[in-house]
Design a protein around this motif. Sequence first.
Motif, PDB file in Angstrom:
ATOM      1  N   PRO A 104      33.546  28.393  29.825  1.00  0.00           N
ATOM      2  CA  PRO A 104      33.355  27.583  28.607  1.00  0.00           C
ATOM      3  C   PRO A 104      34.416  26.504  28.432  1.00  0.00           C
ATOM      4  O   PRO A 104      34.129  25.451  27.873  1.00  0.00           O
ATOM      5  N   ASP A 105      35.646  26.786  28.830  1.00  0.00           N
ATOM      6  CA  ASP A 105      36.688  25.754  28.754  1.00  0.00           C
ATOM      7  C   ASP A 105      37.714  26.001  29.856  1.00  0.00           C
ATOM      8  O   ASP A 105      37.660  27.014  30.555  1.00  0.00           O
ATOM      9  N   LEU A 106      38.652  25.062  29.990  1.00  0.00           N
ATOM     10  CA  LEU A 106      39.579  25.109  31.109  1.00  0.00           C
ATOM     11  C   LEU A 106      40.445  26.364  31.088  1.00  0.00           C
ATOM     12  O   LEU A 106      40.687  26.986  32.122  1.00  0.00           O
ATOM     13  N   GLU A 107      40.890  26.769  29.902  1.00  0.00           N
ATOM     14  CA  GLU A 107      41.776  27.930  29.824  1.00  0.00           C
ATOM     15  C   GLU A 107      41.061  29.194  30.289  1.00  0.00           C
ATOM     16  O   GLU A 107      41.624  30.013  31.026  1.00  0.00           O
ATOM     17  N   GLU A 108      39.813  29.365  29.865  1.00  0.00           N
ATOM     18  CA  GLU A 108      39.056  30.553  30.287  1.00  0.00           C
ATOM     19  C   GLU A 108      38.696  30.469  31.756  1.00  0.00           C
ATOM     20  O   GLU A 108      38.612  31.487  32.458  1.00  0.00           O
ATOM     21  N   ASP A 109      38.486  29.259  32.233  1.00  0.00           N
ATOM     22  CA  ASP A 109      38.208  29.066  33.651  1.00  0.00           C
ATOM     23  C   ASP A 109      39.379  29.576  34.501  1.00  0.00           C
ATOM     24  O   ASP A 109      39.193  30.310  35.477  1.00  0.00           O
ATOM     25  N   ILE A 110      40.572  29.198  34.092  1.00  0.00           N
ATOM     26  CA  ILE A 110      41.769  29.620  34.831  1.00  0.00           C
ATOM     27  C   ILE A 110      42.007  31.118  34.661  1.00  0.00           C
ATOM     28  O   ILE A 110      42.384  31.809  35.612  1.00  0.00           O
ATOM     29  N   ALA A 111      41.777  31.627  33.461  1.00  0.00           N
ATOM     30  CA  ALA A 111      41.988  33.058  33.228  1.00  0.00           C
ATOM     31  C   ALA A 111      41.070  33.900  34.118  1.00  0.00           C
ATOM     32  O   ALA A 111      41.501  34.885  34.718  1.00  0.00           O
ATOM     33  N   LEU A 112      39.806  33.509  34.199  1.00  0.00           N
ATOM     34  CA  LEU A 112      38.867  34.266  35.036  1.00  0.00           C
ATOM     35  C   LEU A 112      39.254  34.161  36.513  1.00  0.00           C
ATOM     36  O   LEU A 112      39.133  35.130  37.271  1.00  0.00           O
ATOM     37  N   ALA A 113      39.720  32.980  36.919  1.00  0.00           N
ATOM     38  CA  ALA A 113      40.159  32.824  38.315  1.00  0.00           C
ATOM     39  C   ALA A 113      41.367  33.711  38.597  1.00  0.00           C
ATOM     40  O   ALA A 113      41.470  34.310  39.676  1.00  0.00           O
ATOM     41  N   ASN A 114      42.274  33.804  37.637  1.00  0.00           N
ATOM     42  CA  ASN A 114      43.445  34.660  37.832  1.00  0.00           C
ATOM     43  C   ASN A 114      43.064  36.136  37.898  1.00  0.00           C
ATOM     44  O   ASN A 114      43.631  36.903  38.682  1.00  0.00           O
ATOM     45  N   ILE A 115      42.120  36.550  37.076  1.00  0.00           N
ATOM     46  CA  ILE A 115      41.656  37.938  37.149  1.00  0.00           C
ATOM     47  C   ILE A 115      41.011  38.197  38.509  1.00  0.00           C
ATOM     48  O   ILE A 115      41.234  39.237  39.143  1.00  0.00           O
ATOM     49  N   ALA A 116      40.227  37.225  38.967  1.00  0.00           N
ATOM     50  CA  ALA A 116      39.598  37.356  40.288  1.00  0.00           C
ATOM     51  C   ALA A 116      40.668  37.492  41.375  1.00  0.00           C
ATOM     52  O   ALA A 116      40.533  38.307  42.300  1.00  0.00           O
ATOM     53  N   LEU A 117      41.727  36.705  41.278  1.00  0.00           N
ATOM     54  CA  LEU A 117      42.794  36.771  42.287  1.00  0.00           C
ATOM     55  C   LEU A 117      43.532  38.104  42.227  1.00  0.00           C
ATOM     56  O   LEU A 117      43.907  38.658  43.264  1.00  0.00           O
ATOM     57  N   ASP A 118      43.762  38.610  41.022  1.00  0.00           N
ATOM     58  CA  ASP A 118      44.396  39.933  40.902  1.00  0.00           C
ATOM     59  C   ASP A 118      43.569  40.985  41.636  1.00  0.00           C
ATOM     60  O   ASP A 118      44.098  41.819  42.388  1.00  0.00           O
ATOM     61  N   LEU A 119      42.268  40.970  41.390  1.00  0.00           N
ATOM     62  CA  LEU A 119      41.387  41.961  42.025  1.00  0.00           C
ATOM     63  C   LEU A 119      41.326  41.754  43.530  1.00  0.00           C
ATOM     64  O   LEU A 119      41.269  42.721  44.309  1.00  0.00           O
TER      65      LEU A 119
END
Length: 305
Positions: free
Chosen positions: A72-87
């Motif tokens: 939905p926005d840039l901040e959530e985009d980055i947050a989801l990418a970071n969660i993906a990288l953690d996993l």
Amino acid sequence: MDSQHGSVYDGLLDGDSSQWAFGTDFEDPLAGVDTTVPGGVDPRALATYCLMLADDALVLSHRLSEWCSNAPDLEEDIALANIALDLLGQARLLLARAAAADPSVVPPLPEGSPVPAEDALAFFRDADAYRNVRLAELPNGDFGHTMARVLVFATARLALFERLTGSRDAVLAAVAAKGAKELAYHRDFAGRWFLTLAQGTEESRRRVLAGLDEVWRHHDELFRTHPVERALAEAGVAVDPAATAGDADAVLAQVFAASGVERPEVPQAGLLGGRAGRDGAHTEALSRMLAEMQVVARAHPLGRW
């Protein structure tokens, strides 16, 4: 400036080194780590258990990475990418641990292939060799669906990882110690969004509840005990997921209560031909996902990246 150090970076090297998951060496994630299988433990069973935990993380990581540039926005985009990288980081360590415990689980590759064991396990196994729960492989829905999935998944995995820190296998214990910190953030991030959407507009509430209903159809599989998990739990190496159900449900009950949401009462997806995801029984969505994820590696098994 860190109050206890001369630089904000100095403190990064102190304290619990497990936060680095055995360092940042990109050649071998377990370099220098004692990977001896604990006494009395079947190496094949340990490798299978590591594949279960790794595949959960790898598959959901790929699903979350599909949100890149679509959130939905840039901040959530980055947050989801970071969660993906953690996993993805958890998956890499666990796949490497599986290969170290029992090298026979690694798919054979052409002679001279430089592909490391963890990559071979990620990119050269077919869907029926994957051991993830089906909740992880469901195609992405809307943002509300994704927040419901991350909330349910992270809550269950955190409850398991917190217990896994006491594993007799030092590698699993260290991976769990690092992963628990990450999963606590994943759970809280998704929980806050779940609350926001549930108490937002009529449309946002409708969407997040629809997502929760779909995700909840696969809830029970998170806590179904596979014989490998049971045997290794009795050996002090693994955690019986059924034993964590109460902890996870207590957390979700708090989120639901704050959100004004009832615990879903939907039929469970059940088994496929008598088998679960841990047995290699998956939806067609996983095969399609792997076809996309693996196509480049399979086309160039001798490639060096």
